[in-house]
Motif scaffolding. Structure first.
Motif, short mmCIF file in Angstrom:
data_model
loop_
_atom_site.label_atom_id
_atom_site.label_comp_id
_atom_site.label_asym_id
_atom_site.label_seq_id
_atom_site.Cartn_x
_atom_site.Cartn_y
_atom_site.Cartn_z
N LYS A 12 15.71 -21.98 -3.77
CA LYS A 12 15.00 -20.75 -3.42
C LYS A 12 13.99 -20.39 -4.50
O LYS A 12 12.83 -20.06 -4.20
N LEU A 13 14.39 -20.45 -5.75
CA LEU A 13 13.51 -20.08 -6.86
C LEU A 13 12.28 -20.97 -6.94
O LEU A 13 11.15 -20.49 -7.10
N VAL A 14 12.49 -22.29 -6.87
CA VAL A 14 11.38 -23.22 -7.08
C VAL A 14 10.36 -23.13 -5.96
O VAL A 14 9.18 -23.48 -6.15
N GLN A 15 10.77 -22.65 -4.79
CA GLN A 15 9.84 -22.52 -3.67
C GLN A 15 9.03 -21.22 -3.73
O GLN A 15 8.17 -21.01 -2.88
N ILE A 16 9.30 -20.39 -4.73
CA ILE A 16 8.49 -19.19 -4.95
C ILE A 16 7.46 -19.53 -6.03
O ILE A 16 7.82 -19.74 -7.19
N PRO A 17 6.19 -19.64 -5.68
CA PRO A 17 5.18 -20.06 -6.66
C PRO A 17 5.14 -19.13 -7.88
O PRO A 17 5.23 -17.91 -7.74
N ILE A 76 5.74 -25.42 -1.83
CA ILE A 76 6.50 -26.41 -2.58
C ILE A 76 7.70 -26.87 -1.76
O ILE A 76 8.53 -26.05 -1.35
N SER A 77 7.77 -28.16 -1.53
CA SER A 77 8.89 -28.74 -0.80
C SER A 77 9.84 -29.42 -1.78
O SER A 77 9.40 -30.06 -2.74
N VAL A 78 11.12 -29.27 -1.53
CA VAL A 78 12.14 -29.91 -2.35
C VAL A 78 12.68 -31.11 -1.61
O VAL A 78 13.09 -31.01 -0.45
N VAL A 79 12.66 -32.25 -2.26
CA VAL A 79 13.18 -33.48 -1.67
C VAL A 79 14.53 -33.79 -2.30
O VAL A 79 14.66 -33.80 -3.52
N LYS A 80 15.53 -34.04 -1.44
CA LYS A 80 16.87 -34.37 -1.94
C LYS A 80 17.21 -35.80 -1.58
O LYS A 80 17.11 -36.21 -0.42
N ASN A 81 17.61 -36.57 -2.58
CA ASN A 81 18.03 -37.95 -2.38
C ASN A 81 19.34 -38.13 -3.14
O ASN A 81 19.35 -38.19 -4.37
N ALA A 82 20.45 -38.16 -2.39
CA ALA A 82 21.79 -38.18 -3.00
C ALA A 82 21.94 -36.94 -3.88
O ALA A 82 21.82 -35.82 -3.38
N ILE A 84 19.92 -36.11 -6.42
CA ILE A 84 18.66 -35.85 -7.12
C ILE A 84 17.79 -34.90 -6.29
O ILE A 84 17.50 -35.16 -5.12
N LEU A 85 17.37 -33.79 -6.90
CA LEU A 85 16.42 -32.87 -6.30
C LEU A 85 15.07 -33.06 -6.99
O LEU A 85 15.00 -33.05 -8.22
N SER A 86 14.01 -33.21 -6.21
CA SER A 86 12.68 -33.41 -6.77
C SER A 86 11.72 -32.36 -6.22
O SER A 86 11.69 -32.10 -5.02
N ALA A 87 10.92 -31.77 -7.13
CA ALA A 87 9.88 -30.82 -6.74
C ALA A 87 9.13 -30.43 -8.01
O ALA A 87 9.68 -30.45 -9.11
N PRO A 88 7.85 -30.08 -7.89
CA PRO A 88 7.10 -29.62 -9.07
C PRO A 88 7.73 -28.36 -9.66
O PRO A 88 7.92 -27.37 -8.96
N GLY A 89 8.07 -28.42 -10.94
CA GLY A 89 8.61 -27.25 -11.63
C GLY A 89 10.09 -27.01 -11.44
O GLY A 89 10.63 -26.00 -11.90
N ILE A 90 10.81 -27.95 -10.83
CA ILE A 90 12.22 -27.69 -10.53
C ILE A 90 13.09 -27.71 -11.77
O ILE A 90 14.15 -27.08 -11.81
N GLY A 91 12.65 -28.42 -12.81
CA GLY A 91 13.43 -28.44 -14.04
C GLY A 91 12.93 -27.40 -15.02
O GLY A 91 13.64 -26.47 -15.41
N ASP A 92 11.69 -27.55 -15.44
CA ASP A 92 11.06 -26.73 -16.48
C ASP A 92 10.31 -25.57 -15.85
O ASP A 92 9.22 -25.74 -15.33
N ASP A 93 10.84 -24.37 -15.86
CA ASP A 93 12.10 -24.00 -16.47
C ASP A 93 12.99 -23.35 -15.41
O ASP A 93 13.87 -22.57 -15.72
N THR A 94 12.70 -23.71 -14.14
CA THR A 94 13.36 -23.02 -13.03
C THR A 94 14.86 -23.26 -13.03
O THR A 94 15.65 -22.36 -12.71
N CYS A 95 15.29 -24.47 -13.38
CA CYS A 95 16.72 -24.77 -13.36
C CYS A 95 17.48 -23.92 -14.38
O CYS A 95 18.55 -23.39 -14.08
#
Length: 367
Positions: A12-17, A76-82, A84-95
């Motif tokens: 939810k957070l990472v999809q809020i620009p 921003i779309s979040v891709v999940k593979n097993a 692993i979550l991938s998206a711009p900004g999903i780690g730094d510092d949203t996580c």
């Protein structure tokens, strides 16, 4: 909160620009989320979302995570593979912001009482030319009232214990210009900028400290058959040593000054657009104690000893004021500042526990 709930919150957070300077929508979501839990957050003039817990006279411990990301994306779309979550900004510092929110939910749910004055802060302007805007405002507003700062940033593999300072410039070159054939031989703005950039990369940093420089963006010109009248570029110098930063910065500015050529009507202007200070007078024992605690907690839950290193974070501001500050995070991931950034959901439980252990010792827990 369990790992699945943290994953839901993170998505939810990472999809809020929240690009630097435009964090308002994410700030509004966090504010509303905290209010529904029973907190009383407020927003300061820099856009920081703050929860203040004052229980006695004296200073504050600050726990913070920055809201801004380096991406301008509005969809921003979040891709999940097993796992692993991938998206711009999903780690730094949203996580890390999600981990901090999760711990705050636990604390209020368990009716924990703070042992000392605390500030929980979701801050603005940490990235790039944000110039640590949110932290500067916070430290100005709470001047002489902050005992220590813990900035939740990075992954769980490192603890940032020393500030990398930087000075950043926008350089503008102007020239008469002309037609590429009929005015051939006239010096243009792009040619001059290229010579300057080449000179920058000939700088020899002093020994004894890690000192770097970079030209990160260049633009200008009119067409392929025009001698450019104007060119701009962005340049920076960094170091974790104040003297080395000053010396290399002087070399950089000398290059800019030397490029002026009145005879050829070449004019160079440069503007300081960002400055992050290095540390200054931080008590070594106090700084080491906080780094040791962070490393111990991380190792306890991950089984890995984190690297201690220098970095450019929100901690630069308190460290420049002589206030102990460390930065670390709780997730495993990679690709920071790229569109392929990723986090491992398998690290969410340990990340949450790292935050809870570090923050929880500042509270009285019910039996």
């Amino acid at each position: 909160m369990n790992a699945a709930e943290i994953e839901e919150l993170l998505i939810k957070l990472v999809q809020i620009p929240a690009p630097t300077g435009r964090e308002q929508k994410r700030a509004e979501y966090i504010t509303d989320w905290l209010q529904r839990l029973g907190y009383c957050p407020f927003t300061d003039t820099a856009g920081n979302v703050i929860v203040e817990m004052k229980v006695q006279e004296g200073g504050y411990t600050v726990f913070m995570a920055h809201m801004d990301t380096v991406f301008e994306d509005v969809d921003i779309s979040v891709v999940k593979n097993a796992n692993i979550l991938s998206a711009p900004g999903i780690g730094d510092d949203t996580c890390n912001a999600a981990f901090l929110m999760a711990v705050m939910k636990t604390l209020i749910g368990q009716k924990c009482r703070p042992l000392k004055n605390l500030l929980f802060v979701f801050d603005t302007g940490e990235e790039g030319l944000g110039n640590c805007r949110g932290t500067r405002q916070l430290m100005q507003d709470y001047k002489d009232m902050v005992d220590e700062v813990i900035s939740f940033d990075l992954g769980s593999d490192a603890v940032c214990v020393k500030a990398v300072g930087s000075k950043r410039y926008r350089v503008t070159v102007t020239a008469p210009g002309g037609h590429s054939f009929h005015a051939f031989g006239k010096k243009g703005a792009i040619e001059t900028a290229a010579e300057m950039i080449h000179a920058v990369y000939q700088i020899q940093p002093g020994k004894g400290a890690q000192t770097t420089y970079n030209v990160g963006k260049i633009e200008g010109g009119t067409s392929i058959n025009t001698i450019a009248q104007k060119c701009t570029f962005l340049a920076e110098v960094r170091s974790d040593d104040a003297k080395a930063l000053q010396e290399t910065d002087k070399q950089l500015c000398d290059i800019f000054d030397a490029a002026n050529d009145p005879a050829a009507q070449i004019h160079v202007e440069y503007e300081l657009i960002g400055f992050r200070p290095t540390g200054n007078g931080v008590p070594e024992a106090a700084q080491k104690a906080r780094a040791d605690t962070a490393a111990e907690v991380i190792c306890r839950y991950t089984g890995r000893e984190p690297v201690r290193r220098s970095g450019s974070t929100d901690c630069n501001i308190p460290l420049s004021m002589g206030i102990p500050a460390v930065s670390f995070g709780g997730y495993r991931g990679g690709g920071a500042h790229t569109r392929q950034e990723w986090v491992d959901t398998g690290s969410f439980e340990e990340g949450y526990n790292i935050f809870l252990a570090f923050i929880g010792k500042h509270f009285i827990w019910k039996d």
